[in-house]
Design a protein around this motif. Structure first.
Motif, PDB file in Angstrom:
ATOM      1  N   ASP A   1       0.818  -1.213   0.000  1.00 31.25           N
ATOM      2  CA  ASP A   1       0.000   0.000   0.000  1.00 31.25           C
ATOM      3  C   ASP A   1       0.854   1.267   0.000  1.00 31.25           C
ATOM      4  OD1 ASP A   1      -2.413  -1.423   0.060  1.00 31.25           O
ATOM      5  OD2 ASP A   1      -2.260  -1.705   2.229  1.00 31.25           O
ATOM      6  N   LYS A   2       2.161   1.120  -0.165  1.00 36.51           N
ATOM      7  CA  LYS A   2       3.070   2.270  -0.136  1.00 36.51           C
ATOM      8  C   LYS A   2       3.562   2.557  -1.559  1.00 36.51           C
ATOM      9  CE  LYS A   2       3.201   2.269   4.467  1.00 36.51           C
ATOM     10  NZ  LYS A   2       2.688   3.369   5.309  1.00 36.51           N
TER      11      LYS A   2
ATOM     12  N   ASP B   1       0.861   6.725   1.538  1.00 38.46           N
ATOM     13  CA  ASP B   1       0.106   5.543   1.968  1.00 38.46           C
ATOM     14  C   ASP B   1      -1.233   5.570   1.232  1.00 38.46           C
ATOM     15  OD1 ASP B   1      -1.654   3.769   3.376  1.00 38.46           O
ATOM     16  OD2 ASP B   1      -0.292   3.846   5.095  1.00 38.46           O
TER      17      ASP B   1
ATOM     18  N   LYS C   1      -3.846   3.845   1.539  1.00 37.03           N
ATOM     19  CA  LYS C   1      -5.046   3.642   2.361  1.00 37.03           C
ATOM     20  C   LYS C   1      -5.462   4.928   3.072  1.00 37.03           C
ATOM     21  CE  LYS C   1      -4.728  -1.328   3.324  1.00 37.03           C
ATOM     22  NZ  LYS C   1      -4.613  -2.370   4.378  1.00 37.03           N
ATOM     23  N   THR C   2      -4.478   5.591   3.683  1.00 38.68           N
ATOM     24  CA  THR C   2      -4.788   6.783   4.494  1.00 38.68           C
ATOM     25  C   THR C   2      -4.584   8.084   3.724  1.00 38.68           C
ATOM     26  OG1 THR C   2      -2.527   6.961   5.340  1.00 38.68           O
ATOM     27  CG2 THR C   2      -4.051   5.510   6.545  1.00 38.68           C
TER      28      THR C   2
ATOM     29  N   HIS D   1      -1.707   9.518   3.651  1.00 34.69           N
ATOM     30  CA  HIS D   1      -0.618  10.221   4.331  1.00 34.69           C
ATOM     31  C   HIS D   1       0.596  10.321   3.407  1.00 34.69           C
ATOM     32  CE1 HIS D   1       1.705  11.650   7.817  1.00 34.69           C
ATOM     33  NE2 HIS D   1       2.719  10.964   7.281  1.00 34.69           N
TER      34      HIS D   1
ATOM     35  N   ASP E   1      -0.840  15.188   6.336  1.00 36.52           N
ATOM     36  CA  ASP E   1      -1.693  14.144   6.935  1.00 36.52           C
ATOM     37  C   ASP E   1      -2.409  13.326   5.873  1.00 36.52           C
ATOM     38  OD1 ASP E   1      -0.920  14.788   9.482  1.00 36.52           O
ATOM     39  OD2 ASP E   1      -2.586  16.172   9.823  1.00 36.52           O
ATOM     40  N   SER E   2      -2.979  14.008   4.898  1.00 32.25           N
ATOM     41  CA  SER E   2      -3.682  13.261   3.853  1.00 32.25           C
ATOM     42  C   SER E   2      -3.800  14.112   2.586  1.00 32.25           C
ATOM     43  CB  SER E   2      -5.078  12.861   4.319  1.00 32.25           C
ATOM     44  OG  SER E   2      -5.791  12.200   3.277  1.00 32.25           O
TER      45      SER E   2
ATOM     46  N   LYS F   1      -5.712  12.712   0.094  1.00 34.90           N
ATOM     47  CA  LYS F   1      -6.799  12.007  -0.579  1.00 34.90           C
ATOM     48  C   LYS F   1      -7.699  12.992  -1.322  1.00 34.90           C
ATOM     49  CE  LYS F   1      -7.566   7.424   1.213  1.00 34.90           C
ATOM     50  NZ  LYS F   1      -8.599   6.447   1.533  1.00 34.90           N
TER      51      LYS F   1
END
Length: 606
Positions: free
Chosen positions: A415-416, A482, A484-485, A487, A532-533, A535
């Motif tokens: 996931d990286k 990441d 998923k998150t 980040h 932090d994100s 997304k």
């Protein structure tokens, strides 16, 4: 008795002032002596002796609180060191800038920026030098508007003259004339630069030249001061007014070989003395190409000039024969001379054709090898991107030459996602080899799961130091997200700031720590940052071949236009954003050749 007491009191009050004045005088004398000693060594190779003298002078400046001479001496030390060891010279300039910032010295910061700009000019990074000059001028106008910094404008004008940008050069010189407390010598330099601007491109601006040349001659006569730069304008004046004999005489006096032979060649050409012009152009090309490796291009130019001179001489000879009333013997001798000339001409032409054929074959061989090198280089950057849920990614790279120094890459581990975009100093084969090293190191260290800052630190240790004799470096932006998150950890090594699209302004440049480019200095510790994100926000990374792309008027695409395009682009997918920017840049260039490698990457985590 009272008079004696009063005299003693006066002596006790005045004595400290007298001692202080004497000490100050001794300090000034010592400073002037150290300045002369250092100046005498500046043009030598005595590195240790010069460094010792400058450090002595700087210590005296600190004691005398002479900030201006202190930083000028430090700047001279950086320039001297750079001439003998570029990496050490860059480090000296960096130390000066850090010291000036630490001590809040506005004069020191401006001097450090000028020094770094001067070094950039010496390694051919004119655009970077221009940016540093403009940054220094902006800083000077904000903090030291009453201090004279004419040399900043002179450098900016010279850079624009080299790039044939007459209007930009004149703009810099007009602003230079507004500097406070201009000395006559500085005013004369400005006039001389304006004369150069008149001749920097065709057609020559004769009104601009004559206006400033006339004023320059008045000031030379008034002040009695002159220089090699000022007297060079006499050659331009002689050419403009048709005094070709005088032009030839002045050109012979030029100490610089390239300028000397160029002036001699032009004078002979104007005078119609084609044989001498041809002989001189050989010397000019040899002097001009002495520091180059482009032998193929030189031979092609020489062959072309040989044919041009022979044709011109043939036409001149034919004209002379038509205008002469010769006796039968004279006509016979003329015919014989013409036959000999034609024989020599045809033989010369045959040799030139043979040489051109050899040059063409060599060019084709080189082009074939460069095409192979380009294919190898392009195979090192990925052309297929991960098709997994939650990730939309695309990239594009176009070298300005057959091979280039830009790079991009990525590595997906679970996931990286590691991804990077970089720009190696320079262009062509050396840059492509350095690019290959950087790409390999990025992939190797990413596979070990390192953080971006640690990867940059390790890459810098591997690429800098004694093995990097040419002082090459790479600017790099490296991220780890990441999926998923969302980040994001990242590290910026002297690269252009990416654009993160979204938010209140629909897109902004990412603010980052200004780490040094990779490869300049060993043992640096690079600082990383994080978000932090990211997304549902588009991240756009690019090299300066995008924002510095030029149209036929040599105007740059610019950061503002880049931001405006990204803000108004309706995101469909990453590839669509890449294609939109390609079309915008191509439309802006309007047929102009690319002036630099051009790379961009678009990443979005959903």
């Amino acid at each position: 008795m009272n008079k004696i007491i009063i005299s003693i009191l006066i002596w006790l009050v005045c004595m400290p002032c007298m001692v202080a004045a004497e000490t100050s005088k001794e300090l000034e004398e010592a400073k002037e002596e150290a300045k002369k000693e250092a100046g005498a060594l500046f043009d030598t190779n005595e590195t240790e002796a010069y460094t010792e003298k400058v450090h002595k002078l700087m210590d005296l400046c600190l004691k005398a609180n002479d900030e201006e001479l202190y930083y000028k001496s430090w700047s001279n030390l950086a320039t001297f060191t750079f001439r003998h060891n570029p990496q050490k010279g860059l480090k000296v300039a960096e130390e000066m800038r850090d010291y000036a910032k630490e001590h809040d010295s506005k004069y020191g910061i401006i001097t450090a920026l000028y020094t770094q700009a001067n070094m950039s000019v010496n390694v051919g990074m004119d655009d970077r030098a221009a940016k540093l000059c403009k940054q220094a001028i902006e800083y000077k106008n904000q903090y030291l508007p009453k201090v004279n910094f004419t040399h900043l404008y002179w450098m900016l004008a010279k850079i624009n003259l080299v790039k044939f940008r007459r209007e930009e050069a004149l703009e810099a010189l007009e602003k230079c004339q507004q500097e406070p407390d201009l000395t006559p010598y500085q005013q004369m330099n400005i006039l001389a630069y304006k004369c150069e601007a008149a001749f920097c491109k065709e057609p020559v601006d004769s009104i601009l030249f004559m206006t400033n040349y006339t004023e320059l001659q008045k000031m030379i006569k008034k002040t009695g001061k002159t220089s090699e730069f000022f007297t060079s304008q006499n050659i331009h004046y002689a050419e403009l007014t048709g005094q070709y004999d005088k032009m030839l005489e002045l050109a012979h006096q030029k100490p610089n070989k390239v300028l000397r032979y160029e002036g001699i060649y032009k004078a002979y050409k104007h005078m119609g003395r084609w044989k001498e012009a041809f002989d001189t152009i050989h010397l000019y090309v040899m002097a001009r190409d002495s520091a180059r490796t482009a032998e193929t291009r030189r031979q092609t130019e020489m062959s072309s000039l040989e044919l041009e001179a022979a044709r011109a001489e043939n036409e001149a000879q034919t004209l002379r024969l038509k205008n002469q009333q010769l006796t039968f013997v004279g006509i016979a001798l003329g015919i014989l001379a013409l036959a000999v000339f034609l024989f020599i001409f045809m033989r010369s032409r045959h040799r030139a054709a043979m040489r051109l054929a050899e040059v063409k074959a060599e060019q084709e061989r080189i082009q074939s090898e460069l095409r192979i090198a380009r294919d190898i280089q392009m195979s090192m950057v990925p052309g297929v991107f991960p098709e997994i849920e939650g990730l939309d990614m695309a990239a594009y790279m176009n070298p300005a030459k057959e091979v280039g120094g830009d790079l991009y890459g990525f590595l997906l581990q679970g996931d990286k996602l590691y991804f990077a975009v970089g720009d190696v100093s320079g262009k062509g084969v050396p840059a492509s080899l350095f690019m290959a090293q950087a790409t390999r190191l990025f992939q190797t260290m990413a596979k070990q799961g390192m953080m971006p800052a640690e990867i940059c630190t390790r890459m810098n240790d591997a690429l800098s130091g004694k093995d990097n004799e040419n002082g090459m470096f790479v600017t790099l932006w490296l991220g780890l997200v990441d999926l998923k998150t969302g980040h994001l950890d990242y590290c910026n090594a002297g690269h252009n700031p990416p654009v993160i699209v979204g938010g209140d302004h629909h897109g902004d440049f990412l603010e980052m720590i200004a780490n040094a480019p990779i490869g300049l200095w060993p043992e640096l510790q690079y600082e990383g940052e994080e978000i932090d994100s990211i997304k549902n926000r588009l991240l756009f990374i690019y090299t300066d071949g995008l924002n510095e792309a030029e149209n036929p008027q040599q105007e740059q695409f610019g950061d503002d236009r880049l931001l405006e395009v990204l803000r108004r682009t309706n995101f469909e997918n990453a590839q669509q954003v890449i294609e939109s920017l390609k079309q915008e840049v191509e439309a802006y260039r309007n047929g102009a050749e690319p002036n630099d490698d051009f790379t961009m990457m678009c990443v979005k985590v959903c």
